[in-house]
Design a protein around this motif. Structure first.
Motif, short mmCIF file in Angstrom:
data_model
loop_
_atom_site.label_atom_id
_atom_site.label_comp_id
_atom_site.label_asym_id
_atom_site.label_seq_id
_atom_site.Cartn_x
_atom_site.Cartn_y
_atom_site.Cartn_z
N VAL A 1 -6.31 11.66 -13.17
CA VAL A 1 -6.64 11.95 -14.47
C VAL A 1 -5.50 13.23 -14.46
CG1 VAL A 1 -8.83 11.78 -14.84
CG2 VAL A 1 -8.06 13.98 -13.72
N ASP A 2 -5.36 13.87 -15.79
CA ASP A 2 -4.04 14.77 -16.06
C ASP A 2 -2.93 13.87 -15.82
OD1 ASP A 2 -5.68 16.74 -16.83
OD2 ASP A 2 -5.68 17.53 -14.74
N VAL A 3 -2.69 12.68 -16.11
CA VAL A 3 -1.45 11.89 -16.03
C VAL A 3 -0.74 11.80 -17.53
CG1 VAL A 3 -2.39 10.54 -13.93
CG2 VAL A 3 -2.75 9.72 -16.47
N ASP A 4 0.44 11.62 -17.28
CA ASP A 4 1.30 11.26 -18.39
C ASP A 4 2.25 10.07 -18.07
OD1 ASP A 4 3.72 12.56 -17.44
OD2 ASP A 4 2.62 14.42 -17.82
N HIS A 5 3.17 9.74 -18.98
CA HIS A 5 4.17 8.86 -18.81
C HIS A 5 5.45 9.20 -18.15
CE1 HIS A 5 2.41 5.11 -21.47
NE2 HIS A 5 1.57 6.02 -21.08
N SER A 6 5.59 10.45 -17.84
CA SER A 6 6.68 10.70 -17.15
C SER A 6 6.31 10.40 -15.49
CB SER A 6 6.96 12.24 -16.88
OG SER A 6 5.85 13.03 -16.16
N MET A 7 5.03 9.89 -15.24
CA MET A 7 4.82 9.33 -13.71
C MET A 7 4.86 7.96 -13.81
SD MET A 7 1.22 11.93 -13.83
CE MET A 7 1.35 13.56 -14.07
N LYS A 8 5.36 7.54 -12.62
CA LYS A 8 5.26 6.26 -12.34
C LYS A 8 4.30 5.41 -12.31
CE LYS A 8 9.56 6.58 -9.52
NZ LYS A 8 10.35 6.24 -8.07
N VAL A 9 3.06 6.06 -11.85
CA VAL A 9 1.65 5.55 -11.65
C VAL A 9 1.32 5.09 -13.38
CG1 VAL A 9 0.16 7.43 -12.18
CG2 VAL A 9 -0.24 5.40 -10.69
N MET A 10 2.04 5.36 -14.22
CA MET A 10 1.61 5.40 -15.45
C MET A 10 2.44 4.22 -16.30
SD MET A 10 -1.37 6.39 -16.14
CE MET A 10 -1.67 6.37 -17.83
N THR A 11 3.90 3.93 -15.70
CA THR A 11 4.84 3.27 -16.44
C THR A 11 5.34 2.12 -15.53
OG1 THR A 11 6.40 4.64 -15.54
CG2 THR A 11 5.67 5.20 -17.71
N GLN B 1 3.51 6.26 -5.32
CA GLN B 1 3.14 6.67 -6.83
C GLN B 1 2.11 7.62 -6.99
OE1 GLN B 1 2.36 3.27 -9.21
NE2 GLN B 1 4.36 2.17 -8.60
N THR B 2 1.03 7.37 -6.25
CA THR B 2 -0.52 8.40 -6.44
C THR B 2 0.27 9.87 -5.94
OG1 THR B 2 -1.92 6.77 -5.87
CG2 THR B 2 -2.35 9.05 -5.61
N ALA B 3 0.94 10.09 -4.95
CA ALA B 3 1.72 11.24 -4.54
C ALA B 3 2.67 11.99 -5.30
CB ALA B 3 2.36 10.97 -3.07
N GLU B 4 3.54 11.12 -6.28
CA GLU B 4 4.50 11.71 -7.09
C GLU B 4 3.59 12.16 -8.38
OE1 GLU B 4 7.79 9.97 -10.15
OE2 GLU B 4 5.49 9.44 -10.15
N ALA B 5 2.50 11.39 -8.73
CA ALA B 5 1.74 11.72 -9.86
C ALA B 5 1.21 13.03 -9.56
CB ALA B 5 0.81 10.97 -10.23
N GLU C 1 4.80 -0.73 -12.48
CA GLU C 1 3.79 -1.67 -11.77
C GLU C 1 3.27 -1.24 -10.43
OE1 GLU C 1 2.61 -6.35 -11.69
OE2 GLU C 1 4.66 -5.83 -10.71
N SER C 2 2.05 -0.79 -10.21
CA SER C 2 1.36 -0.33 -8.94
C SER C 2 0.87 -1.41 -8.07
CB SER C 2 0.13 0.47 -9.33
OG SER C 2 0.59 1.65 -10.27
N PHE C 3 0.22 -2.30 -8.89
CA PHE C 3 -0.24 -3.49 -8.02
C PHE C 3 -1.36 -3.34 -6.96
CE2 PHE C 3 -0.14 -8.29 -7.03
CZ PHE C 3 -0.36 -8.59 -8.08
N GLY C 4 -2.22 -2.28 -7.03
CA GLY C 4 -2.96 -1.59 -6.14
C GLY C 4 -4.27 -0.97 -6.90
N PRO C 5 -5.27 -0.42 -5.90
CA PRO C 5 -6.28 0.09 -6.41
C PRO C 5 -6.19 1.46 -6.72
CG PRO C 5 -6.43 0.18 -3.87
CD PRO C 5 -5.18 -0.37 -4.45
N VAL C 6 -5.43 1.88 -7.89
CA VAL C 6 -5.27 3.17 -8.34
C VAL C 6 -5.17 2.89 -10.13
CG1 VAL C 6 -2.91 3.12 -8.17
CG2 VAL C 6 -3.95 5.10 -8.30
N VAL C 7 -5.70 4.01 -10.74
CA VAL C 7 -5.68 3.71 -12.34
C VAL C 7 -5.40 5.25 -12.54
CG1 VAL C 7 -8.32 3.71 -12.48
CG2 VAL C 7 -6.69 2.71 -14.14
N GLY C 8 -4.70 5.36 -13.56
CA GLY C 8 -4.72 6.59 -14.40
C GLY C 8 -5.33 6.71 -15.55
N ILE C 9 -6.16 7.63 -16.17
CA ILE C 9 -6.63 7.90 -17.30
C ILE C 9 -6.29 8.80 -18.05
CG2 ILE C 9 -9.23 7.67 -18.23
CD1 ILE C 9 -10.36 6.86 -15.61
N ALA D 1 0.69 -1.11 0.08
CA ALA D 1 -0.15 0.11 -0.04
C ALA D 1 0.78 1.21 0.13
CB ALA D 1 -1.00 -0.05 1.04
N ALA D 2 2.17 1.17 0.69
CA ALA D 2 2.93 2.30 0.80
C ALA D 2 3.39 2.68 -0.75
CB ALA D 2 4.08 2.06 1.42
#
Length: 459
Positions: free
Chosen positions: A350-360, A317-321, A362-370, A311-312
């Protein structure tokens, strides 16, 4: 003595522990398996299949114990009933095809020559199973390996330490010889030493990329066959002609089910600009409707992640995004059970891009970028901009279009209008850092056996 512990995500306490066996004890178990495998392989295929399926049936009889055990070990809510649907579907399918998949290829059977290719069991197969779907991922290899005439040594992740013990108990109680199918508790060092000593004839590992690298290093120079299913960052692509409601329901379920801890879970979504706003609105509503809480309570639809450290990573990843400009749209106040530890609220970014770890990464948790995309070319480039490749989910009414895009996708499986599913009739495989090899289907049987040719001159 090293103790292997399962720290329950439910309450953060030790739920179960077992002592890791030493190298000598482990080697003795392998030796017993190797000796027993000869007689097991001489049984008729139909007899092996019958015994394996009896083991499957016996495990089903343990449902009232298995389901709460899983909740305690890795957090999946009891309302979902464990993993029996997929476990049974996969077992039934490989049982149905075993005889044909293992049948000899007859090249010639004449008065002069008999020429054929047979499938021969490797010998002792080592299955290292993960915690996220500990029964289904294990049975992918255990069932066909046993049906093909191999002996199997099973090692489960510490987070689901009781699963291998229960599986073996069920199969042995059903009649599979106890030395043919064994569960073993091992630390990483002993595991690597056994592989390096060529204790096994085939190793199947499901887990992290780093874990896969460790397996490859240990096996280097031994010529041991390896099957590796590693990381994933599976995308969904929603085209302008998609069924919007179906796409939202399936992709968001694929992103959030099991608290996002699925090998082929949806971790990033690309939506055509014409549907983007509506998709995001519906996706946020979908995620906001979950009830986060104790997985032992029937009303809970989202349990804790398997460990607070997992979870951490999602929180980081979410905080970085967000720090880089992303917006988190799910109101955290809807989820008072989020404790900053293993219990983690779902999130849509949202307002995500591929500079963010959450989009590149593995998160393996309940978060998704659109992300919004203009066309197929842009979506294809983004979907392939990833070091993993397990599955990809395409949403359109045009099957030809999906197939055309699929030809250029760097992935193991192309889905159209579905996601987060393993079809036992198709080979489960990946590319890039997702791994190598393949399980289930006819190809799965081929990977768990070796070809042996007979050229018999009669006159």
């Amino acid at each position: 003595m090293t103790m292997i512990q399962c720290i329950s995500p439910v309450n953060g306490e030790v739920y179960a522990e077992r002592p890791a066996v030493d190298a000598a004890t482990a080697s003795a178990a392998v030796a017993r398996a190797r000796a027993a495998q000869k007689g097991w392989a001489k049984l008729a295929i139909e007899d092996r299949v019958k015994l394996v399926m009896a083991g499957v049936a016996r495990l089903n009889e343990m449902v009232d114990e298995v389901v709460p055990e899983l909740a305690w070990q890795m957090g999946r809510p009891i309302r979902y009933g464990g993993e029996f649907r997929g476990f049974n579907e996969r077992s039934n399918y490989v049982a149905a095809i075993a005889a044909d998949a293992l049948a000899p290829i007859i090249v010639e059977d004449s008065a002069s020559f008999e020429r054929r290719i047979e499938r021969v069991a490797h010998g002792v197969v080592f299955v290292i199973a993960p915690w996220n779907y500990p029964y289904m991922t294990a049975i992918n290899t255990v069932a066909p390996a046993l049906m093909a005439g191999n002996a199997v040594i099973l090692k489960h992740a510490s987070q689901t330490i009781l699963v291998g013990e229960r599986m073996v108990r069920a199969f042995v109680e059903a009649g599979v010889p106890e030395d043919v199918f064994q569960n073993i508790f091992l630390d990483h060092g002993t595991t690597s030493a056994l592989i390096a000593a060529k204790s096994f004839d085939f190793v199947n590992f499901t887990g992290s990329v780093e874990g896969g690298r460790s397996i490859e290093r240990a096996a280097a120079g031994t010529f041991t066959g390896l099957g590796l299913e590693l990381g994933g960052k599976d995308p969904g692509y929603v085209m302008e002609d998609a069924d919007l409601d179906a796409a939202v329901d399936t992709l968001m379920d694929g992103a959030m089910f099991n608290s996002g801890q699925c090998c082929c879970g949806i971790e990033r979504i690309y939506v055509n600009e014409n549907l983007y706003d509506d998709f995001v609105e519906k996706a946020v509503a979908f995620a906001s409707a979950y009830k986060l809480g104790n997985p032992l309570e029937q009303e809970t639809s989202l349990g804790p992640m398997a460990h607070k450290r997992f979870a951490a990573e999602v929180r980081a990843q979410t905080a970085e995004a967000v720090a880089k400009g992303a917006r988190a749209l799910v109101d955290p106040k809807l989820f008072p059970a989020d404790d900053g530890g293993a219990y983690l609220a779902p999130q849509v970014l949202v307002d995500v891009d591929h500079s963010m770890k959450v989009m590149t990464e593995e998160s393996f948790g309940p978060v998704v970028g659109i992300m919004k995309v203009k066309n197929d070319a842009e979506a294809l480039a983004l979907m392939n901009d990833c070091k993993y490749g397990l599955t990809t989910s395409l949403w359109t009414k045009d099957a030809e279009r999906a197939a055309r895009i699929g030809q250029d996708l760097e992935t193991g499986t192309v889905f159209m209008n579905r996601a987060d599913y393993l079809d036992p009739a198709l080979c489960w495989t990946g590319v890039k850092e997702t791994g190598r090899g393949g399980s289930l289907s006819v190809i799965g049987f081929q990977n768990l056996t070796r070809p042996k040719s007979y050229h018999l001159k009669k006159a």
